[in-house]
Design a protein around this motif. Sequence first.
Motif, short mmCIF file in Angstrom:
data_model
loop_
_atom_site.label_atom_id
_atom_site.label_comp_id
_atom_site.label_asym_id
_atom_site.label_seq_id
_atom_site.Cartn_x
_atom_site.Cartn_y
_atom_site.Cartn_z
N ASP A 130 0.83 -1.22 0.00
CA ASP A 130 0.00 0.00 0.00
C ASP A 130 0.87 1.26 0.00
O ASP A 130 0.53 2.25 -0.65
CB ASP A 130 -1.01 0.00 1.15
N THR A 131 2.02 1.23 0.68
CA THR A 131 2.90 2.42 0.69
C THR A 131 3.57 2.61 -0.67
O THR A 131 3.79 3.73 -1.12
CB THR A 131 3.99 2.33 1.80
N ILE A 132 3.90 1.48 -1.32
CA ILE A 132 4.52 1.54 -2.66
C ILE A 132 3.56 2.18 -3.65
O ILE A 132 3.94 3.03 -4.45
CB ILE A 132 4.95 0.13 -3.13
N PHE A 133 2.28 1.79 -3.58
CA PHE A 133 1.30 2.35 -4.51
C PHE A 133 1.11 3.84 -4.27
O PHE A 133 0.95 4.62 -5.21
CB PHE A 133 -0.04 1.60 -4.42
N LYS A 134 1.17 4.27 -3.01
CA LYS A 134 1.05 5.71 -2.71
C LYS A 134 2.25 6.47 -3.29
O LYS A 134 2.09 7.54 -3.87
CB LYS A 134 1.00 5.94 -1.18
N ALA A 135 3.45 5.89 -3.12
CA ALA A 135 4.67 6.54 -3.65
C ALA A 135 4.59 6.63 -5.18
O ALA A 135 4.91 7.67 -5.77
CB ALA A 135 5.91 5.76 -3.23
N PHE A 136 4.14 5.55 -5.83
CA PHE A 136 4.00 5.55 -7.29
C PHE A 136 3.01 6.62 -7.73
O PHE A 136 3.24 7.31 -8.73
CB PHE A 136 3.53 4.18 -7.78
N ALA A 137 1.90 6.72 -6.99
CA ALA A 137 0.88 7.72 -7.35
C ALA A 137 1.48 9.13 -7.29
O ALA A 137 1.29 9.94 -8.20
CB ALA A 137 -0.31 7.61 -6.40
N MET A 138 2.26 9.40 -6.24
CA MET A 138 2.87 10.73 -6.09
C MET A 138 3.87 11.02 -7.21
O MET A 138 3.92 12.13 -7.74
CB MET A 138 3.53 10.85 -4.71
N CYS A 177 -1.83 -0.34 -13.28
CA CYS A 177 -0.92 -1.25 -13.97
C CYS A 177 0.19 -1.74 -13.03
O CYS A 177 0.52 -2.92 -13.01
CB CYS A 177 -0.32 -0.54 -15.18
N VAL A 178 0.74 -0.82 -12.23
CA VAL A 178 1.80 -1.19 -11.26
C VAL A 178 1.25 -2.19 -10.25
O VAL A 178 1.93 -3.15 -9.88
CB VAL A 178 2.37 0.07 -10.57
N LYS A 179 0.01 -2.00 -9.82
CA LYS A 179 -0.62 -2.94 -8.86
C LYS A 179 -0.65 -4.34 -9.47
O LYS A 179 -0.31 -5.32 -8.80
CB LYS A 179 -2.03 -2.49 -8.51
#
Length: 283
Positions: A68-76, A160-162
């Motif tokens: 979940d933290t990786i997806f937040k970082a990717f979003a930013m 896509c990253v997910k």
Amino acid sequence: MEPTKGPSEGGLNVTLTIRLLMHGKEVGSIIGKKGETVKKMREESGARINISEGNCPERIVTITGPTDTIFKAFAMIAYKFEEDIINSMSNSPATSKPPVTLRLVVPASQCGSLIGKGGSKIKEMRESTGAQVQVAGDMLPNSTERAVTISGTPDAIIQCVKQICVVMLESPPKGATIPYRPKPASTPVIFSGGQAYTIQGQYAIPHPDLIGCIIGRQGTKINEIRQMSGAQIKIANAMEGSSERQITITGTPANISLAQYLINARFRDVAAMWNDPSSMTTS
């Protein structure tokens, strides 16, 4: 790697490491003034974000943490790149907005699972997320990793990253992975007539065909190199009685280094296209 179950969005909370390959200008955007942007990304996402050292045209950005933290970082990161595109468009005549593009670095042993049988998995990812996904055919130099390029809207990229993370967890790398480490920019090489010319910072171009390839149709290539490197690039007119034209590059050492790298890569592509062994001479 054993997945660790925990109270996460998807019912599975797993610590993952994702590696991204970025150009110097992209890295500068992520770091921000005095490191403020990357500090904010670390604090708000909860992920560890490390950026490889060195005066290289390319850098590796490593993001580690629960999914979940990786997806937040990717979003930013994706939204920051979109912001950069919007800002650069305000100073250019372009009307259509180019997509955001991120390059992941993935062990080659996992790429088969990402592509799927007969390309089924990658096709499914493209259709379900709306992002473009491409897996490089060749491994990155001196490594057993390949580049996976994702482009589209920030939302499409995050989805896509997910999906890529799920595939990577289901199919761990086989054997030892030799990670890709970007090399510092070498002195630019100019190929012409069986000779190679190298001049630091400025170039003497003895071949009229080469300069046209660097400029591109209506200046598209040279503008692309200017934009990606952040350097100022000036091309002088040919002197009377000579076909030589000089390219002068100015900017910070990092900007000059990246511009040289991009121009040199363009020369190599052109030399390869000509497929003339005499034009492939290097010093």
